[in-house]
Design a protein around this motif. Structure first.
Motif, PDB file in Angstrom:
ATOM      1  N   ILE A  67       0.800  -1.226   0.000  1.00  0.00           N
ATOM      2  CA  ILE A  67       0.000   0.000   0.000  1.00  0.00           C
ATOM      3  C   ILE A  67       0.834   1.278   0.000  1.00  0.00           C
ATOM      4  CG2 ILE A  67      -1.574   1.378   1.439  1.00  0.00           C
ATOM      5  CD1 ILE A  67      -3.055  -1.205   2.040  1.00  0.00           C
ATOM      6  N   CYS A  68       1.934   1.299   0.692  1.00  0.00           N
ATOM      7  CA  CYS A  68       2.688   2.547   0.906  1.00  0.00           C
ATOM      8  C   CYS A  68       3.562   2.909  -0.281  1.00  0.00           C
ATOM      9  CB  CYS A  68       3.497   2.456   2.189  1.00  0.00           C
ATOM     10  SG  CYS A  68       2.461   2.339   3.653  1.00  0.00           S
ATOM     11  N   ASN A  69       2.945   3.159  -1.414  1.00  0.00           N
ATOM     12  CA  ASN A  69       3.654   3.683  -2.575  1.00  0.00           C
ATOM     13  C   ASN A  69       2.693   4.578  -3.356  1.00  0.00           C
ATOM     14  OD1 ASN A  69       2.435   2.222  -4.932  1.00  0.00           O
ATOM     15  ND2 ASN A  69       3.184   0.433  -3.821  1.00  0.00           N
ATOM     16  N   GLU A 114       1.335   4.611  -6.111  1.00  0.00           N
ATOM     17  CA  GLU A 114       0.247   4.007  -6.891  1.00  0.00           C
ATOM     18  C   GLU A 114      -1.086   4.068  -6.140  1.00  0.00           C
ATOM     19  OE1 GLU A 114      -0.959  -0.348  -8.778  1.00  0.00           O
ATOM     20  OE2 GLU A 114       1.038  -0.046  -7.949  1.00  0.00           O
ATOM     21  N   TYR A 115      -1.041   3.979  -4.820  1.00  0.00           N
ATOM     22  CA  TYR A 115      -2.272   3.928  -4.038  1.00  0.00           C
ATOM     23  C   TYR A 115      -2.594   5.223  -3.300  1.00  0.00           C
ATOM     24  CZ  TYR A 115      -1.903  -0.930  -5.218  1.00  0.00           C
ATOM     25  OH  TYR A 115      -1.804  -2.098  -5.922  1.00  0.00           O
ATOM     26  N   LYS A 116      -1.822   6.278  -3.532  1.00  0.00           N
ATOM     27  CA  LYS A 116      -2.081   7.560  -2.872  1.00  0.00           C
ATOM     28  C   LYS A 116      -3.488   8.040  -3.220  1.00  0.00           C
ATOM     29  CE  LYS A 116      -0.224  12.131  -2.168  1.00  0.00           C
ATOM     30  NZ  LYS A 116       0.812  13.078  -2.522  1.00  0.00           N
ATOM     31  N   ASP A 117      -4.261   8.359  -2.191  1.00  0.00           N
ATOM     32  CA  ASP A 117      -5.643   8.843  -2.303  1.00  0.00           C
ATOM     33  C   ASP A 117      -6.622   7.787  -2.846  1.00  0.00           C
ATOM     34  OD1 ASP A 117      -4.953  11.355  -1.284  1.00  0.00           O
ATOM     35  OD2 ASP A 117      -4.381  12.075  -3.276  1.00  0.00           O
ATOM     36  N   ALA A 118      -6.193   6.530  -2.922  1.00  0.00           N
ATOM     37  CA  ALA A 118      -7.067   5.470  -3.429  1.00  0.00           C
ATOM     38  C   ALA A 118      -7.884   4.855  -2.288  1.00  0.00           C
ATOM     39  CB  ALA A 118      -6.232   4.377  -4.099  1.00  0.00           C
ATOM     40  N   GLY A 131       8.957  -8.301   6.703  1.00  0.00           N
ATOM     41  CA  GLY A 131       9.654  -8.039   5.449  1.00  0.00           C
ATOM     42  C   GLY A 131      10.212  -6.639   5.462  1.00  0.00           C
ATOM     43  N   LYS A 132      10.910  -6.284   4.404  1.00  0.00           N
ATOM     44  CA  LYS A 132      11.508  -4.956   4.317  1.00  0.00           C
ATOM     45  C   LYS A 132      10.573  -4.035   3.536  1.00  0.00           C
ATOM     46  CE  LYS A 132      16.210  -6.493   4.793  1.00  0.00           C
ATOM     47  NZ  LYS A 132      17.571  -6.443   4.330  1.00  0.00           N
ATOM     48  N   TYR A 133       9.492  -3.665   4.164  1.00  0.00           N
ATOM     49  CA  TYR A 133       8.527  -2.758   3.555  1.00  0.00           C
ATOM     50  C   TYR A 133       7.820  -2.005   4.666  1.00  0.00           C
ATOM     51  CZ  TYR A 133       5.854  -6.987   4.560  1.00  0.00           C
ATOM     52  OH  TYR A 133       5.329  -8.090   5.162  1.00  0.00           O
ATOM     53  N   ARG A 134       7.188  -0.942   4.305  1.00  0.00           N
ATOM     54  CA  ARG A 134       6.458  -0.123   5.270  1.00  0.00           C
ATOM     55  C   ARG A 134       4.995  -0.546   5.269  1.00  0.00           C
ATOM     56  NH1 ARG A 134       6.336   4.045   8.419  1.00  0.00           N
ATOM     57  NH2 ARG A 134       4.725   5.623   8.320  1.00  0.00           N
ATOM     58  N   LEU A 135       4.460  -0.754   6.465  1.00  0.00           N
ATOM     59  CA  LEU A 135       3.040  -1.052   6.596  1.00  0.00           C
ATOM     60  C   LEU A 135       2.298   0.230   6.939  1.00  0.00           C
ATOM     61  CD1 LEU A 135       3.189  -4.365   8.621  1.00  0.00           C
ATOM     62  CD2 LEU A 135       2.534  -4.100   6.230  1.00  0.00           C
ATOM     63  N   PRO A 136       1.087   0.380   6.439  1.00  0.00           N
ATOM     64  CA  PRO A 136       0.340   1.597   6.758  1.00  0.00           C
ATOM     65  C   PRO A 136      -0.150   1.578   8.203  1.00  0.00           C
ATOM     66  CG  PRO A 136      -1.044   0.079   5.549  1.00  0.00           C
ATOM     67  CD  PRO A 136       0.324  -0.528   5.588  1.00  0.00           C
ATOM     68  N   SER A 162      -3.665   7.888   2.657  1.00  0.00           N
ATOM     69  CA  SER A 162      -3.043   9.215   2.671  1.00  0.00           C
ATOM     70  C   SER A 162      -1.546   9.028   2.801  1.00  0.00           C
ATOM     71  CB  SER A 162      -3.538  10.038   3.860  1.00  0.00           C
ATOM     72  OG  SER A 162      -4.873  10.401   3.672  1.00  0.00           O
ATOM     73  N   GLY A 163      -0.812   9.932   2.219  1.00  0.00           N
ATOM     74  CA  GLY A 163       0.640   9.855   2.317  1.00  0.00           C
ATOM     75  C   GLY A 163       1.234   8.937   1.276  1.00  0.00           C
ATOM     76  N   ALA A 164       1.145   7.646   1.521  1.00  0.00           N
ATOM     77  CA  ALA A 164       1.680   6.622   0.618  1.00  0.00           C
ATOM     78  C   ALA A 164       3.165   6.832   0.337  1.00  0.00           C
ATOM     79  CB  ALA A 164       0.879   6.565  -0.682  1.00  0.00           C
TER      80      ALA A 164
END
Length: 144
Positions: free
Chosen positions: A31-33, A35-39, A69-74, A126-128
């Protein structure tokens, strides 16, 4: 003039038909990229208290735990009120000195959700970005 009005009407129908209020199903880790900002998205995870959180504008942030994993969770921003004055899709405000037992979250049916429960949330991203990524929650569902 008639052709112009018909063309505008056709464009309006096409644009209305192509817009959808259906949320995009996304894995929490994706989610945190941009592509999904404001979605409008829906995702699953286990609800936990974050190490630090904020309460602002009638919302409280919680975190979703998902496979490591090496990713950011919302973070998930949950409203502390409901427009229908029902305990659905909301969380009761927290007072100073609260404990885990004081965290009261309610799903879309008004049933209690406990810390550690697996949930599906639907809301707007928001943010993403790497440093800020929240889902402003509209709907909370328990997942069995």
């Amino acid at each position: 003039m008639r052709k112009f009005i018909k063309a505008i009407a056709v464009l309006a129908i096409i644009s209305t038909a192509s817009c959808s209020d259906a949320p995009v199903e996304v894995t929490a880790s994706d989610i945190c990229n941009e592509e999904y900002k404001d979605a409008l998205v829906t995702t699953e995870g286990i609800v936990r208290l974050p190490n630090n959180f904020y309460t602002t504008g009638g919302t409280v942030t919680m975190v979703l735990e998902a496979p490591a994993g090496k990713y950011r969770l919302p973070k998930i921003a949950i409203l502390t009120w409901n427009k229908d004055n029902e305990k659905k899709n909301m969380m009761e405000p927290l007072k100073n000195g609260f404990s885990d037992d004081d965290v009261k979250i309610y799903d879309d049916k008004g049933q209690a959700v406990k810390l550690g429960d697996k949930i599906r949330v639907t809301g707007k991203v928001s943010g993403a970005a790497k440093d800020w990524c929240d889902i402003f929650v509209d709907k909370i569902e328990k997942v069995n």
